[in-house]
Write an enzyme that holds these catalytic residues in place. Structure first.
Site, short mmCIF file in Angstrom:
data_model
loop_
_atom_site.label_atom_id
_atom_site.label_comp_id
_atom_site.label_asym_id
_atom_site.label_seq_id
_atom_site.Cartn_x
_atom_site.Cartn_y
_atom_site.Cartn_z
N GLU A 41 0.69 4.99 -8.71
CA GLU A 41 1.62 3.00 -9.02
C GLU A 41 1.01 2.40 -9.18
O GLU A 41 -0.29 2.43 -9.38
CB GLU A 41 1.99 3.07 -6.83
CG GLU A 41 2.14 2.30 -7.33
CD GLU A 41 2.45 0.95 -5.33
OE1 GLU A 41 2.82 0.54 -5.19
OE2 GLU A 41 1.30 2.22 -4.32
N LYS A 109 10.97 -0.47 -6.54
CA LYS A 109 10.75 0.43 -4.72
C LYS A 109 11.25 -0.80 -4.23
O LYS A 109 11.65 -1.70 -4.45
CB LYS A 109 9.30 -0.13 -5.65
CG LYS A 109 8.94 -0.57 -4.18
CD LYS A 109 6.60 -0.18 -3.67
CE LYS A 109 6.78 0.11 -2.49
NZ LYS A 109 5.32 -0.80 -2.66
N CYS A 143 5.02 4.67 -3.68
CA CYS A 143 4.52 4.41 -1.95
C CYS A 143 4.97 3.81 -0.54
O CYS A 143 5.34 4.94 -0.15
CB CYS A 143 3.43 3.68 -2.37
SG CYS A 143 1.62 2.72 -1.95
#
Length: 254
Positions: A41, A109, A143
């Site tokens: 990330e 994300k 994540c």
């Protein structure tokens, strides 16, 4: 399809230094037989909220570097970055997957990490993204998304492997490992978790990257140091596991 998970350190908010650090990693992974090479990330800058300094366009230096590496070595290259979003007020944490011919697939994300203030500096994504890589259907997550099982469930029937890139801190390393294993077992799919090592922004990172098979067996794992993990992802294995243990049809969706 062989995947290479590149567990690496990051020079904090220093894109150029990090890209120099990573020079040669794609070549090494390609030499190891990888088709897909994944970094972490915000792999070139670290998980920084300083978006006026780190965010760049899809035509910026980071994606250009990825395109060059993919073309030069004939592999797919993945990693997330802070990306300017012309359609929104804030940049997004975008996981880009670049093909050898230069096509860029982008997943934004879905869940900004409000505990760290990410929601104040980044916009939220709106849709799932699955990319077919040599016949393996790879669904992309970043994540904090890992904590939301329902998002993984929603994609399961059309997914052979989940790719999760992260800057997951050492303080919650047990959560990272347990959730990666759980997402594989729940969805009977491969899970590739790629996390950084080193320190940045006042946090320490132990990596703990791992590649898990559809039965929850760990195929490769690393902790603490920079390394490249490899595993072969076979969609026929996913199909066979789901046929032998037909759990997904029993899942209630309403």
């Amino acid at each position: 399809m062989r995947v290479a998970a590149v567990q690496h350190d990051i020079d904090w908010e220093d894109r150029d230094a990090t890209l120099r650090r990573l020079d040669g990693r794609v070549a090494a992974a390609a030499a190891g037989g990888a088709t897909l090479v994944s970094f972490t990330e915000m792999f070139a800058t670290g998980f920084s909220m300083n978006t006026h300094h780190t965010a760049e366009g899809q035509d910026g230096p980071i994606v250009a570097w990825m395109i060059d590496q993919a073309a030069r070595h004939g592999v797919w290259v993945a990693g997330s970055l802070a990306m300017q979003d012309p359609g929104g007020d804030l940049p997004v944490n975008a996981l880009c997957v670049v093909s050898p011919d230069g096509a860029v697939h982008r997943y934004d994300k879905l869940h900004p990490f409000s505990y760290a203030g990410e929601h104040e500096r980044f916009g939220a994504g709106r849709e799932f993204v699955t990319v077919d890589i040599d016949g393996v259907r790879v669904t992309l997550f970043v994540c904090y998304d890992l904590r939301f099982a329902d998002e993984f469930w929603a994609c399961a029937r059309d997914t052979d492997a989940y790719l999760v890139v992260a800057n997951w801190p050492a303080a919650r390393r047990h959560h990272w490992r347990a959730l990666l294993d759980a997402r594989a077992i729940e969805n009977q799919a491969y899970v590739v978790g790629v996390n950084r090592v080193g320190s940045g922004g006042g946090l320490d990172y132990t990596g703990d990257s791992r590649i898990v098979d559809p039965l929850g067996e760990v195929l490769a794992a690393g902790a603490g140091a920079e390394t490249i993990l490899y595993a072969d992802l076979d969609p026929d294995v996913v199909a066979r596991v789901r046929a032998d243990l037909p759990f997904l049809p029993d899942r209630r969706t309403g």
